[in-house]
Design an enzyme around this catalytic site. Structure first.
Site, PDB file in Angstrom:
ATOM      1  CG  ASP A 448      85.911 -49.129  -2.393  1.00 44.88           C
ATOM      2  OD1 ASP A 448      86.218 -49.998  -1.574  1.00 44.88           O
ATOM      3  OD2 ASP A 448      86.693 -48.676  -3.248  1.00 44.88           O
ATOM      4  CD  GLU A 474      91.121 -47.788   0.264  1.00 44.18           C
ATOM      5  OE1 GLU A 474      90.580 -48.892   0.416  1.00 44.18           O
ATOM      6  OE2 GLU A 474      91.954 -47.543  -0.621  1.00 44.18           O
ATOM      7  CG  ASP A 536      91.159 -51.948   2.035  1.00 41.13           C
ATOM      8  OD1 ASP A 536      90.227 -51.455   1.361  1.00 41.13           O
ATOM      9  OD2 ASP A 536      92.326 -52.071   1.606  1.00 41.13           O
ATOM     10  CB  ILE A 538      86.725 -53.292  -2.023  1.00 44.67           C
ATOM     11  CG1 ILE A 538      85.215 -53.432  -1.872  1.00 44.67           C
ATOM     12  CG2 ILE A 538      87.232 -54.259  -3.101  1.00 44.67           C
ATOM     13  CD1 ILE A 538      84.452 -53.295  -3.175  1.00 44.67           C
ATOM     14  CG  ASP A 539      93.255 -55.137   0.450  1.00 42.29           C
ATOM     15  OD1 ASP A 539      93.804 -54.130  -0.035  1.00 42.29           O
ATOM     16  OD2 ASP A 539      93.873 -56.159   0.805  1.00 42.29           O
ATOM     17  CB  THR A 541      90.154 -51.527  -6.007  1.00 39.78           C
ATOM     18  OG1 THR A 541      90.423 -51.116  -4.677  1.00 39.78           O
ATOM     19  CG2 THR A 541      88.863 -50.931  -6.460  1.00 39.78           C
ATOM     20  CG  ASP A 703      96.226 -51.530   1.720  1.00 35.04           C
ATOM     21  OD1 ASP A 703      95.127 -52.007   1.405  1.00 35.04           O
ATOM     22  OD2 ASP A 703      96.713 -50.508   1.185  1.00 35.04           O
TER      23      ASP A 703
HETATM   24  N1  LIG Z   1     102.069 -48.334  -5.951  1.00 35.91           N
HETATM   25  C1  LIG Z   1     101.637 -49.081  -4.956  1.00 35.91           C
HETATM   26  N2  LIG Z   1     102.482 -49.805  -4.241  1.00 35.91           N
HETATM   27  C2  LIG Z   1     102.054 -50.589  -3.252  1.00 35.91           C
HETATM   28  N3  LIG Z   1     100.772 -50.712  -2.907  1.00 35.91           N
HETATM   29  C3  LIG Z   1      99.883 -50.008  -3.585  1.00 35.91           C
HETATM   30  C4  LIG Z   1     100.258 -49.178  -4.646  1.00 35.91           C
HETATM   31  N4  LIG Z   1      99.146 -48.611  -5.125  1.00 35.91           N
HETATM   32  C5  LIG Z   1      98.112 -49.081  -4.388  1.00 35.91           C
HETATM   33  N5  LIG Z   1      98.561 -49.916  -3.463  1.00 35.91           N
HETATM   34  C6  LIG Z   1      97.808 -50.628  -2.442  1.00 35.91           C
HETATM   35  O1  LIG Z   1      97.810 -51.986  -2.720  1.00 35.91           O
HETATM   36  C7  LIG Z   1      96.561 -52.509  -2.352  1.00 35.91           C
HETATM   37  C8  LIG Z   1      96.296 -53.756  -3.074  1.00 35.91           C
HETATM   38  O2  LIG Z   1      97.226 -54.659  -2.653  1.00 35.91           O
HETATM   39  P1  LIG Z   1      97.642 -55.904  -3.526  1.00 35.91           P
HETATM   40  O3  LIG Z   1      98.610 -55.407  -4.523  1.00 35.91           O
HETATM   41  O4  LIG Z   1      98.237 -56.803  -2.527  1.00 35.91           O
HETATM   42  O5  LIG Z   1      96.414 -56.423  -4.141  1.00 35.91           O
HETATM   43  C9  LIG Z   1      95.643 -51.440  -2.686  1.00 35.91           C
HETATM   44  O6  LIG Z   1      94.524 -51.570  -1.902  1.00 35.91           O
HETATM   45  P2  LIG Z   1      93.107 -51.167  -2.494  1.00 35.91           P
HETATM   46  O7  LIG Z   1      92.837 -52.073  -3.622  1.00 35.91           O
HETATM   47  O8  LIG Z   1      92.232 -51.362  -1.323  1.00 35.91           O
HETATM   48  O9  LIG Z   1      93.246 -49.743  -2.928  1.00 35.91           O
HETATM   49  C10 LIG Z   1      96.402 -50.170  -2.387  1.00 35.91           C
HETATM   50  O10 LIG Z   1      96.147 -49.696  -1.081  1.00 35.91           O
HETATM   51 MG   LIG Z   2      93.581 -51.949   0.177  1.00 36.00          MG
END
Ligand SMILES: Nc1ncnc2c1ncn2[C@@H]1O[C@H](COP(=O)(O)O)[C@@H](OP(=O)(O)O)[C@H]1O
Ligand SMILES: [Mg+2]
Length: 769
Positions: A448, A474, A536, A538-539, A541, A703
């Site tokens: 990250d 982030e 972001d 690493i989107d 994670t 995001d």
């Molecule tokens: N409870 C929640 N509801 C919605 N989005 C959330 C969440 N918790 C984390 N996220 C976000 O959802 C992203 C991932 O999206 P997706 O579900 O489409 O894969 C995460 O990005 P990161 O992985 O960069 O933290 C985070 O920002």
């Molecule tokens: Mg993200």
């Protein structure tokens, strides 16, 4: 009998018989006579002929063969008769007033070694240094010839002591030297000492290394730990240990270095040198920062001088307390970065009083540390020619196509591509080590931060600086500055530097402080005015940890609007993933989506295939549509998305009891992580993206910024649940209280209606009345 057989040989030689055979026979005979020089008259012609034969045969002996056919061998770069045969011939030549063969002193002659030791011991300073060097080189040549010679050198009284003393004396000499020289001269001499041809101390270390000293000798030296013997030996042992671990082709060759002397000012060379020695010069960096640009050189020079005086790079440091200069030399020679002396000591002795090993071999060990140029951030050098040319070409093409953000787009693509490379390396490591099953998620953290640093580096290097650099990202460095985060910071530093070196575009080396400050480049709050990069690193994670989809998502906000977006999706198939739940269809993976406002969206492979325009699907009948949603159930309300999309039917016997048809989507949802969903939607893999977080969750701009412009530029629409455009001008968060939907223009009206109906129903179901 001996004489008779020799004369036979002589006759054959005189008659021009096979030279190798005659030489071999002559050697055998000479061995039998045991070096006696009582030769018959018969031998006069025999040896006379043999002598001219020897000259001829010598020409045909292949270079490098230690012992050539017959009675010849290579020694000190020349062909010589073997000792036994040569001794007889030489004796005879002397007895009969013939000119002697040009033979050297026998290599295994202990007297010669002793003479060289004497010579070397008396030659100190000025011209004597050169002669000492010559003596050492000759000892080295003798020692490297055979194991027997090695033992002979070791056994020569005073030889090992002399070799060690050369190293020790050079320490003392350098200490005096350091206080007498100007900073610049001093630094040059320190840095260039490893780049010049060789020095007596290096030669002495080389000989000690090659000797494979016996245990008693090692103990003797260890026992006399006065004046640095111990450290010296430690270095030698370390060198041995390291060289035994290295592939042979890396031994004995110096790493190629760019000359950091001519092009960079003192402060950078100093820092680079200390970095290489594993001692980041944070003190100097802090002084330089406080002094400001003009006085920076002076400030660093003065700190450098103090450090040199305090614990000179040339005076031995106590075992385990720091990096020994020769350790550095040895490490640099075999391509490692820095290894503590204590490890070598530990390795060389079982004594419990010695400290435990502290070998610094980080998980992401840089392969080359030869690109030691200025540390981040000031005065970035420009990219190397090929990569720069590619970037310029891509920017020029986009500009020709009327893209006002062409340079920024090219920079953004380069940035996420480089970051993706780092992430791919870490993900591979994670999957191999099985770390994803553990609570410790530090590898993800490393990736990250690493990704964020690389993106910020490339943007600062490549994107035109219209005003001050601003990035909403982030990560920040707060956690890394806390106690206990040293190891992770070190890993990030190693990983980032390794990726930069592997890429080869930039001659930049990050110090730990540089890493922290680069991370903090992402602390901007964004907002409605000015330009802000949104990242972001690493989107997705969780997908990254699982080995599934993730994205490096980067967008540019200009006056509150997203004007550019790129999405690097290293695990996304270049073919459609429409019905495969995000899995690869066996096609090549690694997609790079990009879009600039008013210029459309494109996809290309992360490996660099030509970009292709993309557009969302043209489906207008929801029954044919499929929809994407988060892989993680916690990120979106699945009962809501299900009720929006599906035909819901209940049966009573064969009778349809209930039937709600909202959208009527029949295909099962495609669940994948990250903004790869936006990319897949933009190229028409599916028709709809639904995201409905739990109440209270606040969506962050990083995001959605990049993904949303990729979809809109591909002809799609991205709105909140009420049909409003997403507003990225409100700072780090999107101001939403419902979900996000994305689809093509044809489906949007019916999707919006279905969403609002479903939300209304949900609310009604939730209300007490
Ligand atoms: N409870 C929640 N509801 C919605 N989005 C959330 C969440 N918790 C984390 N996220 C976000 O959802 C992203 C991932 O999206 P997706 O579900 O489409 O894969 C995460 O990005 P990161 O992985 O960069 O933290 C985070 O920002
Ligand atoms: Mg993200």
């Amino acid at each position: 009998m001996t004489m008779r057989r020799t004369s036979v040989v002589g006759c054959r030689n005189a008659e021009g018989a096979d030279a190798d055979a005659s030489d071999a026979a002559a050697g055998k005979e000479c061995g039998e006579v045991g070096g006696e020089a009582h030769l018959t008259e018969n031998m006069v012609c025999t040896l006379g002929a043999a002598r001219s034969r020897h000259r001829t045969v010598a020409k045909d002996i292949p270079r490098g063969s230690a012992r050539s056919p017959g009675s010849w061998r290579w020694q000190s770069g020349r062909r010589r008769p073997t000792t036994r045969c040569g001794g007889v011939i030489q004796a005879w030549c002397a007895a009969h007033s013939f000119e002697r063969f040009p033979t050297p002193h026998p290599p295994d002659d202990s007297c010669r070694v002793a003479a060289l030791v004497d010579e070397g011991t008396t030659m100190l300073g000025g011209d004597g240094r050169q002669r000492q060097l010559a003596a050492l080189r000759e000892i080295k040549a003798i020692a490297t010839e055979s194991d027997r010679n090695k033992r002979c050198v070791e056994a020569t009284p005073g030889a090992v002591k002399f070799l060690v003393s050369v190293v020790v004396q050079s320490h003392a000499a350098a200490s005096t030297y350091t206080s007498a020289r100007s900073d610049d001269d001093l630094l040059d001499s320190v840095i260039n000492s490893r780049m010049s041809t060789s020095s007596p101390e290096e030669e002495a270390l080389g000989v000690l290394y090659s000797l494979k000293l016996s245990e008693p000798t090692l103990r003797r030296i260890l026992g006399k730990d006065n004046g640095g013997f111990l450290d010296t030996l430690a270095s030698v042992l370390l060198l041995k240990a390291m060289t035994s671990a290295m592939p042979p082709e890396r031994l004995g060759c110096r790493p190629r270095r760019r000359s950091i002397r001519s092009r960079t000012p003192l402060r950078y060379r100093w820092r680079a040198f200390l970095e290489e020695a594993g001692e980041p010069d944070d003190e100097a960096s802090a002084a330089a920062a406080a002094a400001g640009e003009e006085q920076e050189d002076d400030a660093v020079a003065s700190i450098s001088r103090q450090r040199l005086a305090r614990r000179s790079l040339y005076t031995p440091t106590p075992a385990g307390s720091g990096t020994h200069p020769y350790t550095c030399m040895a490490a640099a020679r075999v391509g490692l970065v820095s290894v503590s002396v204590s490890h070598a000591l530990h390795a060389s002795s079982s004594s419990p009083s010695l400290r435990p090993p502290r070998l610094r071999l980080p998980p992401y060990l840089p392969r080359h540390h030869h690109h030691l140029l200025p540390t981040f951030p000031p005065n970035y050098p420009r990219p190397s020619s090929a990569a720069a040319a590619r970037l310029r070409a891509s920017a020029t093409m986009s500009q020709a196509a009327g893209n006002p953000y062409a340079a920024e787009l090219a920079a953004a693509k380069k940035a996420v591509t480089l970051a993706a490379r780092l992430c791919q390396a870490v993900q591979k490591d994670i999957l191999q080590s099985g770390v994803q099953s553990k609570a410790d998620q530090s590898p993800v953290t490393v990736a990250d931060y690493g990704s964020q640093i690389l993106v910020s580096l490339v943007l600062k290097m490549e994107a035109p600086a219209s005003s001050s650099f601003s990035m909403v990202a982030e990560e920040d460095s707060e956690e890394l500055r806390k106690e206990g985060a040293e190891e992770i910071l070190e890993n990030i530093t190693e990983l980032v530097n390794e990726t930069i070196v592997d890429d080869g575009t930039y001659s930049i080396y990050f110090s730990k402080e540089g890493i922290l400050s680069a991370i903090d480049d992402g602390k901007s709050e964004g907002g409605p005015s000015g330009r802000h990069w949104v990242l972001d690193p690493i989107d997705g994670t969780k997908g990254f940890l699982r080995g599934d989809q993730y994205a490096i998502a980067l967008a540019l906000l200009d006056e509150g609007k997203v004007v550019l977006g790129v999405l690097a999706c290293p695990n996304l198939s270049l073919g459609s993933i429409g019905n495969l739940n995000g899995g690869s269809s066996g096609d090549q993976v690694g997609a790079l989506f990009s879009a600039t406002i008013g210029c459309g969206a494109e996809v290309e492979s992360l490996q660099g295939s030509p970009a292709q325009k993309i557009s969302v699907c043209s489906i207008d009948n929801p029954v044919e549509a499929s929809f994407f949603e988060s892989y993680e159930g916690a990120h979106s309300l699945r009962d809501l998305t299900g009720s929006i999309a599906e035909v819901h039917e209940s049966y009573l016997g064969n009778l349809v009891f209930e039937c709600w048809q909202k959208l009527g989507v029949q295909a099962p949802p495609v669940r994948i992580d990250s903004q790869a969903k936006y990319g897949a939607l933009a190229r028409g893999d599916g028709a709809i993206y639904l995201r409905f977080p739990h109440k209270g969750y606040r969506e962050k701009i990083w995001d959605h910024a990049a993904g949303s412009i990729v979809v809109t530029e591909a002809g799609g629409l991205v709105t909140d649940a009420s049909g409003n455009d997403l507003d990225f001008s409100k700072g780090r968060f999107l101001d939403l209280d419902t979900g996000i939907i994305a689809t093509n223009k044809q489906l949007m009206p019916s999707l919006l209606k279905a969403v609002q109906d479903a939300i209304k129903e949900q609310n009604q179901a939730a209300s007490p009345l």
